[in-house]
Design a protein around this motif. Structure first.
Motif, short mmCIF file in Angstrom:
data_model
loop_
_atom_site.label_atom_id
_atom_site.label_comp_id
_atom_site.label_asym_id
_atom_site.label_seq_id
_atom_site.Cartn_x
_atom_site.Cartn_y
_atom_site.Cartn_z
N UNK A 66 -9.24 17.20 13.85
CA UNK A 66 -10.72 17.50 13.87
C UNK A 66 -11.00 17.84 12.24
N UNK A 67 -10.06 18.92 11.77
CA UNK A 67 -10.02 19.49 10.49
C UNK A 67 -10.10 18.32 9.59
N UNK A 68 -9.16 17.19 9.71
CA UNK A 68 -9.00 16.07 8.54
C UNK A 68 -10.56 15.44 8.50
N UNK A 69 -11.04 15.32 9.99
CA UNK A 69 -12.46 14.48 9.73
C UNK A 69 -13.55 15.23 9.39
N UNK A 70 -13.38 16.59 9.18
CA UNK A 70 -14.49 17.40 8.71
C UNK A 70 -14.19 17.56 7.18
N UNK A 71 -13.08 17.01 6.52
CA UNK A 71 -12.83 17.12 5.05
C UNK A 71 -12.11 18.27 4.68
N UNK A 72 -11.49 19.21 5.75
CA UNK A 72 -10.77 20.07 5.30
C UNK A 72 -9.42 19.81 5.31
N UNK A 73 -9.00 19.45 4.33
CA UNK A 73 -7.61 18.82 4.26
C UNK A 73 -6.60 19.75 4.35
N UNK A 74 -6.64 20.80 3.54
CA UNK A 74 -5.58 22.00 3.92
C UNK A 74 -5.22 22.36 5.04
N UNK A 75 -6.54 22.51 5.85
CA UNK A 75 -6.66 23.09 7.12
C UNK A 75 -5.83 22.04 8.14
N UNK A 76 -5.96 20.72 7.69
CA UNK A 76 -5.45 19.70 8.65
C UNK A 76 -4.22 19.68 8.41
N UNK A 77 -3.48 19.65 7.29
CA UNK A 77 -2.21 19.89 7.00
C UNK A 77 -1.55 21.03 7.61
N UNK A 78 -2.15 22.28 7.54
CA UNK A 78 -1.75 23.47 7.96
C UNK A 78 -1.33 23.24 9.36
N UNK A 79 -2.45 22.76 10.42
CA UNK A 79 -2.06 22.43 11.68
C UNK A 79 -1.01 21.45 11.97
N UNK A 80 -1.19 20.37 11.10
CA UNK A 80 -0.19 19.26 11.35
C UNK A 80 1.00 19.69 11.46
N UNK A 81 1.53 20.54 10.25
CA UNK A 81 3.04 20.93 10.25
C UNK A 81 3.13 22.04 11.23
N UNK A 82 2.09 22.85 11.54
CA UNK A 82 2.38 24.05 12.65
C UNK A 82 2.75 23.21 14.01
N UNK A 83 1.94 22.03 14.15
CA UNK A 83 2.46 21.32 15.23
C UNK A 83 3.89 20.86 15.45
N UNK A 84 4.23 20.33 14.22
CA UNK A 84 5.65 19.77 14.16
C UNK A 84 6.75 21.08 14.39
N UNK A 85 6.55 22.00 13.83
CA UNK A 85 7.42 23.28 13.85
C UNK A 85 7.41 23.62 15.43
N UNK A 86 6.16 23.80 15.87
CA UNK A 86 5.90 24.39 17.27
C UNK A 86 6.80 23.39 18.08
#
Length: 238
Positions: A66-86
């Motif tokens: 969702x964040x990536x689709x809204x153009x919020x690139x850093x937020x998209x990466x933040x949640x992507x990597x958090x999901x990997x860690x979790x």
């Protein structure tokens, strides 16, 4: 986890958003893809925004899309990597309660491997300001579990919070090590050029416009990148 794969979902473009159904491991990919086709999004996105530390990995991956689709690139990466860690900690500690739950764990692993295992765009790791922000987000990420936490499947027994925190720390340390390695590689102009050319080929394949030489060239580029990084080369088909 692979550090140079860009999930195609992260760059989807959508119109203003509305709320729809709940995110699960089984519907994560379809829900993410549907963002290209409608202006609806799942309520779990708001949950992630409000309770980041309590969100499970499917919710985090969806929020990244969702964040990536809204153009919020850093937020998209933040949640992507958090999901990997979790997910790394969850899959290790939360033992599936049944065969069907085990299949869900397997589905999640495949989703990470094929769609959500990347770094969020290798070019970002050439920009010091951006990658330092990414590293800060990882260091500041402190997911928690409580009695109602659900990793996405039913599990056999509860997990000690101290044990869980230790596993999260290991997962964060491992991911940071990988990403610091990516930063080093992206400073190598030859590696960067090969990475960008490979990305162009991958985009052509997704669009269905690949050319005859793309397959062979992809292997050549991957092998060049592996040689620079010190990894074993892929075998070249006869």
């Amino acid at each position: 986890m692979r550090s140079n794969f860009i999930p195609f979902l992260i760059i989807a473009l959508i119109s203003p958003l509305e709320i729809c159904a709940e995110i699960t491991i089984s519907n994560l990919l379809d829900s993410a893809i549907s963002l290209n086709e409608s202006n609806k999004y799942d309520k779990d996105y708001e949950f992630v925004k409000e309770s980041y530390e309590l969100a499970n990995s499917p919710q985090l991956f969806y929020a990244s899309v969702v964040e990536g689709s809204k153009g919020n690139e850093l937020e998209a990466i933040k949640y992507l990597i958090a999901g990997q860690i979790r997910s790394t900690a969850d899959m290790k500690l939360f033992t599936a309660n049944s065969e069907s739950d085990g299949k869900l764990v397997g589905e999640l692993w495949e989703l990470i491997f094929y769609q959500f295992g990347g770094a969020g765009g290798t070019v970002r790791y050439r920009d010091k300001e951006i990658y330092e922000e990414i590293f800060r987000n990882i260091n500041n990420y402190s997911p928690i579990i409580n009695d109602s936490y659900n990793p996405g499947w039913q599990f056999r027994s509860s997990i000690d919070t101290i044990e869980y925190s230790k596993e999260i720390s290991k997962s964060k340390e491992h991911r940071l090590l990988q990403l610091h390695g990516l930063v080093k590689l992206m400073k190598n102009d030859e590696y960067y050029a090969a990475s960008m050319e490979l990305q162009e080929i991958q985009e052509r394949i997704k669009r269905g416009t690949k050319i005859e030489s793309d397959g062979e060239r992809s292997v050549e580029l991957v092998n060049k990148m592996r040689e620079i990084s010190g990894e074993s080369k892929l075998p070249i088909p006869n």
